[in-house]
Motif scaffolding. Sequence first.
Motif, PDB file in Angstrom:
ATOM      1  N   GLN A  37      16.548 -56.485 -33.595  1.00 54.68           N
ATOM      2  CA  GLN A  37      16.617 -57.123 -34.907  1.00 54.68           C
ATOM      3  C   GLN A  37      17.503 -58.360 -34.802  1.00 54.68           C
ATOM      4  OE1 GLN A  37      14.912 -56.422 -37.674  1.00 54.68           O
ATOM      5  NE2 GLN A  37      15.914 -57.997 -38.894  1.00 54.68           N
ATOM      6  N   HIS A  38      16.970 -59.502 -35.189  1.00 56.41           N
ATOM      7  CA  HIS A  38      17.652 -60.782 -34.966  1.00 56.41           C
ATOM      8  C   HIS A  38      18.986 -60.915 -35.668  1.00 56.41           C
ATOM      9  CE1 HIS A  38      17.059 -62.906 -38.848  1.00 56.41           C
ATOM     10  NE2 HIS A  38      16.105 -62.004 -38.990  1.00 56.41           N
ATOM     11  N   LEU A  44      15.642 -52.013 -31.576  1.00 57.76           N
ATOM     12  CA  LEU A  44      14.602 -51.301 -32.317  1.00 57.76           C
ATOM     13  C   LEU A  44      13.710 -50.453 -31.426  1.00 57.76           C
ATOM     14  CD1 LEU A  44      13.586 -54.250 -34.654  1.00 57.76           C
ATOM     15  CD2 LEU A  44      15.004 -52.258 -35.245  1.00 57.76           C
ATOM     16  N   GLN A  84       6.374 -57.090 -36.699  1.00 56.45           N
ATOM     17  CA  GLN A  84       7.524 -57.764 -36.122  1.00 56.45           C
ATOM     18  C   GLN A  84       7.198 -59.247 -36.028  1.00 56.45           C
ATOM     19  OE1 GLN A  84       8.275 -55.867 -32.350  1.00 56.45           O
ATOM     20  NE2 GLN A  84       9.370 -54.174 -33.295  1.00 56.45           N
ATOM     21  N   HIS A 103      12.223 -60.184 -36.573  1.00 57.00           N
ATOM     22  CA  HIS A 103      12.457 -59.709 -37.933  1.00 57.00           C
ATOM     23  C   HIS A 103      11.476 -58.562 -38.113  1.00 57.00           C
ATOM     24  CE1 HIS A 103      13.298 -59.479 -42.163  1.00 57.00           C
ATOM     25  NE2 HIS A 103      12.002 -59.374 -42.333  1.00 57.00           N
ATOM     26  N   GLN A 104      12.005 -57.362 -38.264  1.00 60.31           N
ATOM     27  CA  GLN A 104      11.185 -56.160 -38.413  1.00 60.31           C
ATOM     28  C   GLN A 104      10.912 -55.910 -39.889  1.00 60.31           C
ATOM     29  OE1 GLN A 104       9.888 -53.718 -36.073  1.00 60.31           O
ATOM     30  NE2 GLN A 104       8.864 -53.143 -37.961  1.00 60.31           N
ATOM     31  N   ARG A 114      13.852 -46.138 -38.439  1.00 59.22           N
ATOM     32  CA  ARG A 114      14.127 -47.575 -38.320  1.00 59.22           C
ATOM     33  C   ARG A 114      13.986 -48.042 -36.881  1.00 59.22           C
ATOM     34  NH1 ARG A 114      13.917 -52.615 -40.058  1.00 59.22           N
ATOM     35  NH2 ARG A 114      15.550 -53.858 -39.132  1.00 59.22           N
ATOM     36  N   ASN A 115      14.488 -47.250 -35.915  1.00 55.92           N
ATOM     37  CA  ASN A 115      14.343 -47.603 -34.508  1.00 55.92           C
ATOM     38  C   ASN A 115      13.930 -46.373 -33.719  1.00 55.92           C
ATOM     39  OD1 ASN A 115      16.727 -46.279 -33.184  1.00 55.92           O
ATOM     40  ND2 ASN A 115      17.865 -47.613 -34.584  1.00 55.92           N
TER      41      ASN A 115
END
Length: 142
Positions: A37-38, A44, A84, A103-104, A114-115
């Motif tokens: 995630q940026h 992730l 993504q 960006h997820q 989430r991951n």
Amino acid sequence: MTASVPAYTVPSPEAVDALLSEVRFNSDGLITAIAQQHDSGEILMLAWMNADALRETLLTGRVCYWSRSRKGLWRKGETSGQMQKLVDLRVDCDGDAVLALVHQDGVACHTGRRNCFFRAIRDGAVVNVAEPLISEEELYGR
């Protein structure tokens, strides 16, 4: 207020070719791809890319992987909607792994978490340290 996603600048085909020439694919024609995630730095998932997936990712800004089980391109979010968007892509020092800063949208894991890194040892046992945020039925309509 929602944080804005940094704009991805699509490189020229020549720049993509130059990057691909620096990548060392394994004997199966794949390279390890880590999605991060940026904005938060959260890791992730880990997946695989072949040359076609890497090229498509760079030229579209939408992350695409190689599915080893389906033996085909896997455009993240194609069936679940959990896309993504590429922010930046980096190649490691040995050229045998890539880091996709993304960006997820929603969750990254097919389990609804989430991951994908939700198992850990606690008190001598392997346990889930994160619960699903959405059911697999909601993700895939099953």
